[in-house]
Design a protein around this motif. Structure first.
Motif, PDB file in Angstrom:
ATOM      1  N   ASP A   1      56.991 149.657  38.998  1.00  0.00           N
ATOM      2  CA  ASP A   1      58.573 150.596  38.550  1.00  0.00           C
ATOM      3  C   ASP A   1      58.766 148.996  37.293  1.00  0.00           C
ATOM      4  O   ASP A   1      59.651 149.796  36.052  1.00  0.00           O
ATOM      5  CB  ASP A   1      59.372 149.551  39.858  1.00  0.00           C
ATOM      6  CG  ASP A   1      59.670 150.586  40.714  1.00  0.00           C
ATOM      7  OD1 ASP A   1      58.663 151.400  41.078  1.00  0.00           O
ATOM      8  OD2 ASP A   1      59.738 149.877  41.720  1.00  0.00           O
ATOM      9  N   TYR A   2      58.502 148.510  37.467  1.00  0.00           N
ATOM     10  CA  TYR A   2      58.583 147.403  35.789  1.00  0.00           C
ATOM     11  C   TYR A   2      58.623 148.253  34.751  1.00  0.00           C
ATOM     12  O   TYR A   2      58.921 147.630  33.488  1.00  0.00           O
ATOM     13  CB  TYR A   2      59.155 146.069  35.920  1.00  0.00           C
ATOM     14  CG  TYR A   2      57.659 145.537  36.081  1.00  0.00           C
ATOM     15  CD1 TYR A   2      56.966 145.382  37.456  1.00  0.00           C
ATOM     16  CD2 TYR A   2      56.353 145.457  35.867  1.00  0.00           C
ATOM     17  CE1 TYR A   2      55.701 144.409  38.084  1.00  0.00           C
ATOM     18  CE2 TYR A   2      55.653 144.448  35.428  1.00  0.00           C
ATOM     19  CZ  TYR A   2      55.022 144.819  36.739  1.00  0.00           C
ATOM     20  OH  TYR A   2      54.154 144.185  37.210  1.00  0.00           O
TER      21      TYR A   2
ATOM     22  N   LYS B   1      51.909 143.065  26.180  1.00  0.00           N
ATOM     23  CA  LYS B   1      53.284 141.843  25.813  1.00  0.00           C
ATOM     24  C   LYS B   1      53.218 142.302  28.045  1.00  0.00           C
ATOM     25  O   LYS B   1      52.686 140.769  28.950  1.00  0.00           O
ATOM     26  CB  LYS B   1      54.434 141.903  25.433  1.00  0.00           C
ATOM     27  CG  LYS B   1      55.055 141.230  26.224  1.00  0.00           C
ATOM     28  CD  LYS B   1      56.515 141.406  25.658  1.00  0.00           C
ATOM     29  CE  LYS B   1      58.106 140.153  26.037  1.00  0.00           C
ATOM     30  NZ  LYS B   1      59.329 140.872  25.591  1.00  0.00           N
ATOM     31  N   HIS B   2      53.414 142.898  28.296  1.00  0.00           N
ATOM     32  CA  HIS B   2      53.903 143.866  29.717  1.00  0.00           C
ATOM     33  C   HIS B   2      52.659 142.777  30.214  1.00  0.00           C
ATOM     34  O   HIS B   2      52.838 142.420  31.771  1.00  0.00           O
ATOM     35  CB  HIS B   2      55.284 144.104  30.026  1.00  0.00           C
ATOM     36  CG  HIS B   2      55.959 143.660  29.253  1.00  0.00           C
ATOM     37  ND1 HIS B   2      57.117 142.616  30.033  1.00  0.00           N
ATOM     38  CD2 HIS B   2      57.196 144.211  28.654  1.00  0.00           C
ATOM     39  CE1 HIS B   2      58.202 142.545  29.299  1.00  0.00           C
ATOM     40  NE2 HIS B   2      57.670 143.314  28.402  1.00  0.00           N
TER      41      HIS B   2
ATOM     42  N   LYS C   1      50.110 140.172  30.307  1.00  0.00           N
ATOM     43  CA  LYS C   1      50.084 139.271  31.679  1.00  0.00           C
ATOM     44  C   LYS C   1      50.239 139.923  33.019  1.00  0.00           C
ATOM     45  O   LYS C   1      49.938 139.242  33.607  1.00  0.00           O
ATOM     46  CB  LYS C   1      51.624 138.470  30.906  1.00  0.00           C
ATOM     47  CG  LYS C   1      52.590 137.336  30.975  1.00  0.00           C
ATOM     48  CD  LYS C   1      53.434 137.051  30.539  1.00  0.00           C
ATOM     49  CE  LYS C   1      53.441 135.620  30.954  1.00  0.00           C
ATOM     50  NZ  LYS C   1      54.370 134.849  30.547  1.00  0.00           N
ATOM     51  N   ASN C   2      51.109 140.727  33.530  1.00  0.00           N
ATOM     52  CA  ASN C   2      51.061 141.056  35.067  1.00  0.00           C
ATOM     53  C   ASN C   2      50.227 141.653  35.363  1.00  0.00           C
ATOM     54  O   ASN C   2      49.501 140.970  36.630  1.00  0.00           O
ATOM     55  CB  ASN C   2      52.066 141.947  35.271  1.00  0.00           C
ATOM     56  CG  ASN C   2      53.384 141.827  35.139  1.00  0.00           C
ATOM     57  OD1 ASN C   2      53.914 141.312  36.324  1.00  0.00           O
ATOM     58  ND2 ASN C   2      54.364 141.761  34.105  1.00  0.00           N
TER      59      ASN C   2
ATOM     60  N   ILE D   1      51.546 131.249  34.071  1.00  0.00           N
ATOM     61  CA  ILE D   1      51.685 132.694  33.918  1.00  0.00           C
ATOM     62  C   ILE D   1      52.785 132.985  34.522  1.00  0.00           C
ATOM     63  O   ILE D   1      53.270 134.020  33.814  1.00  0.00           O
ATOM     64  CB  ILE D   1      50.452 133.669  34.335  1.00  0.00           C
ATOM     65  CG1 ILE D   1      49.771 133.116  33.058  1.00  0.00           C
ATOM     66  CG2 ILE D   1      50.532 134.740  33.979  1.00  0.00           C
ATOM     67  CD1 ILE D   1      48.287 133.252  32.811  1.00  0.00           C
ATOM     68  N   ASP D   2      52.912 133.640  35.896  1.00  0.00           N
ATOM     69  CA  ASP D   2      53.765 132.839  37.081  1.00  0.00           C
ATOM     70  C   ASP D   2      55.155 132.316  37.242  1.00  0.00           C
ATOM     71  O   ASP D   2      54.417 131.621  38.460  1.00  0.00           O
ATOM     72  CB  ASP D   2      53.023 133.860  38.078  1.00  0.00           C
ATOM     73  CG  ASP D   2      53.554 134.708  39.009  1.00  0.00           C
ATOM     74  OD1 ASP D   2      54.976 134.945  38.884  1.00  0.00           O
ATOM     75  OD2 ASP D   2      53.267 135.591  39.873  1.00  0.00           O
ATOM     76  N   PRO D   3      55.796 132.926  37.150  1.00  0.00           N
ATOM     77  CA  PRO D   3      57.102 131.229  37.458  1.00  0.00           C
ATOM     78  C   PRO D   3      57.451 131.444  39.064  1.00  0.00           C
ATOM     79  O   PRO D   3      57.451 130.370  39.477  1.00  0.00           O
ATOM     80  CB  PRO D   3      58.410 132.313  37.262  1.00  0.00           C
ATOM     81  CG  PRO D   3      58.107 133.524  36.706  1.00  0.00           C
ATOM     82  CD  PRO D   3      56.381 133.278  36.393  1.00  0.00           C
ATOM     83  N   ARG D   4      56.977 132.588  39.633  1.00  0.00           N
ATOM     84  CA  ARG D   4      57.046 132.164  41.251  1.00  0.00           C
ATOM     85  C   ARG D   4      55.392 131.678  42.386  1.00  0.00           C
ATOM     86  O   ARG D   4      56.162 131.284  42.867  1.00  0.00           O
ATOM     87  CB  ARG D   4      56.602 134.121  41.592  1.00  0.00           C
ATOM     88  CG  ARG D   4      57.678 135.111  41.438  1.00  0.00           C
ATOM     89  CD  ARG D   4      58.048 136.721  41.595  1.00  0.00           C
ATOM     90  NE  ARG D   4      56.568 136.997  40.483  1.00  0.00           N
ATOM     91  CZ  ARG D   4      56.055 137.897  40.721  1.00  0.00           C
ATOM     92  NH1 ARG D   4      56.411 139.272  41.429  1.00  0.00           N
ATOM     93  NH2 ARG D   4      54.897 138.190  39.839  1.00  0.00           N
TER      94      ARG D   4
ATOM     95  N   SER E   1      62.142 146.487  39.540  1.00  0.00           N
ATOM     96  CA  SER E   1      62.749 147.277  37.614  1.00  0.00           C
ATOM     97  C   SER E   1      62.108 145.898  37.467  1.00  0.00           C
ATOM     98  O   SER E   1      61.854 146.173  36.106  1.00  0.00           O
ATOM     99  CB  SER E   1      63.541 147.953  38.310  1.00  0.00           C
ATOM    100  OG  SER E   1      63.557 149.209  39.123  1.00  0.00           O
TER     101      SER E   1
ATOM    102  N   ASP F   1      60.162 142.683  35.212  1.00  0.00           N
ATOM    103  CA  ASP F   1      58.789 142.483  34.959  1.00  0.00           C
ATOM    104  C   ASP F   1      59.196 140.902  35.595  1.00  0.00           C
ATOM    105  O   ASP F   1      60.244 140.368  34.954  1.00  0.00           O
ATOM    106  CB  ASP F   1      58.497 142.130  33.592  1.00  0.00           C
ATOM    107  CG  ASP F   1      57.526 142.139  33.444  1.00  0.00           C
ATOM    108  OD1 ASP F   1      56.927 141.460  33.914  1.00  0.00           O
ATOM    109  OD2 ASP F   1      57.033 142.235  32.590  1.00  0.00           O
TER     110      ASP F   1
ATOM    111  N   LEU G   1      57.242 138.456  35.685  1.00  0.00           N
ATOM    112  CA  LEU G   1      56.681 137.459  34.474  1.00  0.00           C
ATOM    113  C   LEU G   1      57.647 136.704  33.584  1.00  0.00           C
ATOM    114  O   LEU G   1      56.853 136.291  32.580  1.00  0.00           O
ATOM    115  CB  LEU G   1      55.186 138.003  34.407  1.00  0.00           C
ATOM    116  CG  LEU G   1      54.325 137.807  35.280  1.00  0.00           C
ATOM    117  CD1 LEU G   1      53.431 137.536  35.023  1.00  0.00           C
ATOM    118  CD2 LEU G   1      54.715 137.041  36.424  1.00  0.00           C
TER     119      LEU G   1
END
Lengths: 333, 338
Positions: free
Chosen positions: A231-232, A249-250, A253-254, A327-330, B104, B106, B108
Motif C-alpha cells: 500500500d505504501y 529510496k522506499h 530500504k523496505n 534500518i527499521d525503527p520498529r 499506507s 512507509d 521506515l
C-alpha cells in the motif's frame, strides 16, 4: 537504539560461552585417549604422558576449561603441535588473507546481486529479468571448484590476463604491516603492489562471490516484488514521485532486511567455508590453515581455527542485527 | 451547466486473471464538478476502487489495463497522458487517500520525511520550509504535538492519526480533486466523524472537489451532493443524495437502503440482499443484478439494460423503468425516463 545495542551485546556472552565449551570439548570428544590419537598408534607410553602433561590433559575438566578460557582472554590460542609456534601469531596473517578475500568477494556479490535483483523486479518478466534469473540459477548450482578451475583456465592460462595463484608475486613480496595486502600497499604508497594485489584478488573473489551473488539477486528480486505491491508504495506513486525515488529510496530500504540476513549468513559461510577456493587458488587463508591442521591432526590449531571462524560469524551476525534496528525503527527486541 | 473538472466517459478497465479477462470496470461514466462531493457506492468488488485507480493511472499493470474510455481532467485526456505528465498531476492536482491508513505510510521513514517528499516533488521549496509547512499541515488536520509527530514514525501513531497524516499529505499541494477511497472504513466511528469533518472543511474552504468512494450509505448521506451506485463494474443508478436515499429506483439501491438498520421499524431481523455479487465476465448477457433481483423478468436475462436518463440528471439502469420492456411495471409509476 543504545538500549538495544547493549542488550544485543549482552546476548553475546552466553553465545561466546557456548562456543568455547564446544571448541574445548572437541579434544575430549575424540574416542579413546586424545594424546594417543594425536600422536598415532605407534606412540610410546612416555610420549603420550609427556603430551598429556604439556597439554594439561591429565587435570580435571573444570580446571582445564578455566585455563583454556583464561588463555583465550589473554589472546593466547595455544601452540601448534606441528610447528611448535604460537597459533595466535600464525593465524593472524591467514585471517587477514581470508577477510580480504571475503570482503572483495562480497563487494562483488552485493553490488551485482542487489542491482540485478532490483532491475529484475522493476522490469519483471522482461528479457533482463529472465536472463538475470537464469544466470542466478546457474550461479547457485555451479560448484565453486569447477568455476574456479574454469576461471584459471580462461583468464590465467589462455588469455594470461590475471594471475592464477597466490596473493602476491613471490619475486617481489610485500612487506606486511596489517597483512591486508591491499591496505599494506596503500600504506607503502606502492601503486605497483596495489595493482598486483588487486589482480590476485579478482579470480578468487569472483569464484567465491558467485553463489552469494546469485542468492542475493534472487532474494532482492522477490523481496522487492513483495514491497512493490504494498500500500505504501502505491501512496508514494500517488504522491507523484518518479520510479527512481520509489525504487531506490522506499522499495529498496523496505526490502533490504531479508537481503541483509542472507548477506550476513553468506559472509559467515565464506569466512569459514572458503577451503575449496583457497586451496585451488593457493590462497594462504584460514580455511587452508585448518585444512592442513586436520591432515596433521594438529588439534589445537583445529580448535582455534573453529573458534576464530565461529567468533567472526557471531560478530557478523551482531552487525547485521544492529543494522536491522538502524534500518527499521520498529525493531525492538 | 459548466464543464466538469473531472469526467470519466465509458471507462473499461479489465484484469487478466488465470488467462481470463475480467471487466472490473465496465463502461463507467462519472462527472465531478468544481466544489462538488460525489459518492461512489457499492459493495466490495463492484469496481469502485479500480475506477479511482484508473483515474490516477495507477492500476497495477499487469494484470490490470484500461482498455477503453476517456478520463478528462480540466479538458486534458488522462488516458493518453504519459507517465511523466501523470506524475505532475498525481499528488499535485489530483490527490488520493486510501482505505488502509495502517499500511499506507512507509514504515521506515518519519512522517516529516514523507510529507516533505510530497511537498518537494511538486514545489520548489527548501527542506526547512517544507518541514515548517509539514508541521503547519499537521496542525491543520488536527494532530496534537505536530512539531513532535513530524519526527515520529508511522507505527507510533494510531490509525486515525495516520489517516490525518494521509489527508495532510493529500492537501499539501492544494489539489483540485481529492479521491478518497474508503477513507473511514478502517476507523472507529468517532474517528470517522472527525475525518469526514476534516474532508468537509477542505471541500468548503478550498472548493476542492471530492470523489468519495465508500460502501457506507451513512457517510454518503452526510457528505455527498450526488451519488453514483455501482454494481459489478457498472453504474446502476445516479442522482442527488436526497433523491437516491428518499426514493431509490434500482432494486439494488433499494436493497442497500433496506439493509440499513432503522430505528423506527419493529422488524427483528435486518434485511439483506440474497446471494452474492457475481464476478463480472465479458461474455455475460443480461442484467448483472438479475440473479439477486426479486423483480427480474425475461428481458433481464436476455438483454443488457441501458442507463435510462431523466432530465434532472437522474439515471437508472433497470428494465422496470423502460416503457417498452416493463409491461409488468412493478414499481414504476413515473415514465419520464428516456
Amino acid at each position: 537504539m543504545l538500549a538495544y545495542t547493549s542488550r544485543r551485546l549482552l546476548m553475546l556472552v552466553p553465545v561466546l560461552f557456548g562456543m568455547t565449551v564446544i571448541t574445548f570439548s572437541i579434544i575430549h570428544l575424540i574416542p579413546g585417549n586424545p594424546a594417543q590419537t594425536i600422536l598415532g598408534e605407534t606412540a610410546t607410553e612416555e610420549a603420550i604422558s609427556n603430551l598429556e602433561e604439556t597439554m594439561g590433559l591429565n587435570r580435571n575438566y573444570f580446571i582445564q576449561y578455566t585455563a583454556y578460557v583464561g588463555d583465550l582472554l589473554q589472546g593466547d590460542l595455544g601452540t601448534s603441535l606441528r610447528t611448535k609456534a604460537s597459533i595466535t601469531t600464525e593465524i593472524g596473517p591467514r585471517l587477514a588473507a581470508t577477510i580480504e578475500l571475503t570482503f572483495f568477494a562480497m563487494i562483488f556479490a552485493v553490488f551485482i546481486g542487489i542491482n540485478a535483483g532490483i532491475i529484475s523486479a522493476w522490469k519483471q518478466n522482461s528479457w533482463f529479468d529472465f536472463l538475470a534469473m537464469v544466470f542466478a540459477l546457474v550461479g547457485v548450482s555451479m560448484p565453486v571448484f569447477w568455476l574456479a578451475l574454469m576461471e584459471q583456465w580462461l583468464f590465467a592460462q589462455e588469455l594470461g590476463w590475471l594471475p592464477a595463484y597466490g596473493r602476491q608475486e613471490s619475486r617481489d613480496p610485500i612487506d606486511p604491516i596489517t597483512h591486508f595486502y591491499v591496505i599494506d600497499s596503500i600504506l607503502h604508497m606502492d601503486m605497483k603492489q596495489l595493482i598486483t594485489s588487486l589482480k590476485h584478488l579478482v579470480l578468487p573473489s569472483i569464484a567465491l562471490g558467485t553463489i552469494p551473488m546469485a542468492i542475493i539477486a534472487r532474494m532482492t528480486r522477490s523481496s522487492m516484488l513483495e514491497v512493490m505491491k504494498s500500500d505504501y508504495v502505491r501512496t508514494i506513486k500517488a504522491k507523484g514521485s518518479g520510479q527512481f525515488l520509489v525504487i531506490y529510496k522506499h522499495a529498496l530500504k523496505n526490502s533490504i532486511i531479508p537481503v541483509l540476513t542472507v548477506i550476513g549468513l553468506q559472509v559467515g559461510v565464506l569466512l569459514g567455508g572458503a577451503i575449496l577456493t583457497e586451496t585451488i587458488f593457493s590462497w594462504p587463508g584460514i580455511g587452508r590453515y585448518v585444512y592442513e591442521a586436520i591432515n596433521y591432526r594438529d588439534y589445537p590449531v583445529i580448535q582455534s581455527g573453529i573458534l576464530v571462524i565461529a567468533f567472526l560469524f557471531v560478530i557478523i551476525n551482531l552487525i547485521v542485527d544492529l543494522l536491522y534496528a538502524f534500518i527499521d525503527p520498529r525493531i525492538k527486541y | 451547466m459548466p464543464e466538469p473538472i473531472l469526467s470519466v466517459q465509458d471507462l473499461h478497465t479489465h484484469f487478466l486473471t488465470d488467462n481470463k479477462e475480467v471487466p472490473a470496470v465496465d463502461g463507467v461514466s462519472i462527472e465531478l464538478h468544481k466544489g462538488e462531493v460525489v459518492g461512489i457506492v457499492g459493495e466490495s468488488g463492484c469496481g469502485k476502487s479500480v475506477t479511482s485507480l484508473s483515474i490516477m493511472q495507477l492500476v497495477p499493470n499487469p494484470p490490470g489495463k484500461i482498455v477503453k474510455g476517456e478520463i478528462k481532467f480540466k479538458g486534458k485526456n488522462l488516458t493518453y497522458a504519459t507517465e511523466k505528465q501523470m506524475r505532475k498531476i498525481r499528488g499535485n492536482e489530483i490527490s488520493m487517500i486510501f482505505q488502509e491508513p495502517m499500511t499506507s505510510l512507509d514504515p521506515l521513514f518519519t512522517i516529516g520525511n514523507q510529507l516533505i517528499e510530497a511537498i518537494r516533488i511538486h514545489q520548489k521549496v527548501s527542506k526547512k520550509d517544507a518541514k515548517n509547512y509539514s508541521i503547519e499541515l499537521l496542525n491543520l488536520v488536527g494532530i496534537p504535538r505536530a512539531s513532535e509527530v513530524v519526527d515520529e514514525f508511522p507505527h507510533q501513531l494510531s490509525g486515525g492519526m495516520r489517516q490525518r497524516v494521509m489527508i495532510a499529505m493529500a492537501m499539501s499541494c492544494d489539489p483540485e480533486v481529492l479521491i478518497a477511497d474508503e477513507p473511514t472504513t478502517a476507523l472507529d466511528v468517532t474517528i470517522q466523524a472527525q475525518i469526514l469533518d476534516l474532508m468537509r472543511n477542505l471541500n468548503k474552504e478550498k472548493q476542492t472537489s471530492i470523489l468519495l468512494i465508500t460502501h457506507d450509505l451513512g457517510v454518503v448521506a452526510e457528505m455527498c451532493d450526488r451519488v453514483v451506485v455501482m454494481y459489478s463494474g457498472k453504474v446502476v443508478e445516479e442522482g442527488s443524495v436526497r433523491e437516491i436515499l428518499k426514493d431509490p429506483k434500482h432494486p439494488y439501491t433499494k436493497g442497500l437502503i433496506r439493509s440499513l438498520p432503522n430505528i423506527r421499524t419493529t422488524e427483528q431481523k435486518l434485511y439483506s440482499i440474497p446471494g452474492t455479487v457475481m464476478r463480472p465476465s465479458l461474455d455475460q448477457v443480461g442484467c448483472r443484478f438479475a440473479p439477486r433481483c426479486e423483480h427480474s423478468f425475461d428481458s433481464c436475462w436476455e438483454e443488457n439494460p441501458k442507463l435510462l436518463k431523466q432530465e434532472s440528471g437522474r439515471q437508472v439502469r433497470c428494465f422496470l423503468y423502460d416503457e417498452e420492456k416493463s409491461e409488468r411495471g412493478v414499481t414504476s409509476n413515473d415514465k419520464s425516463y428516456t
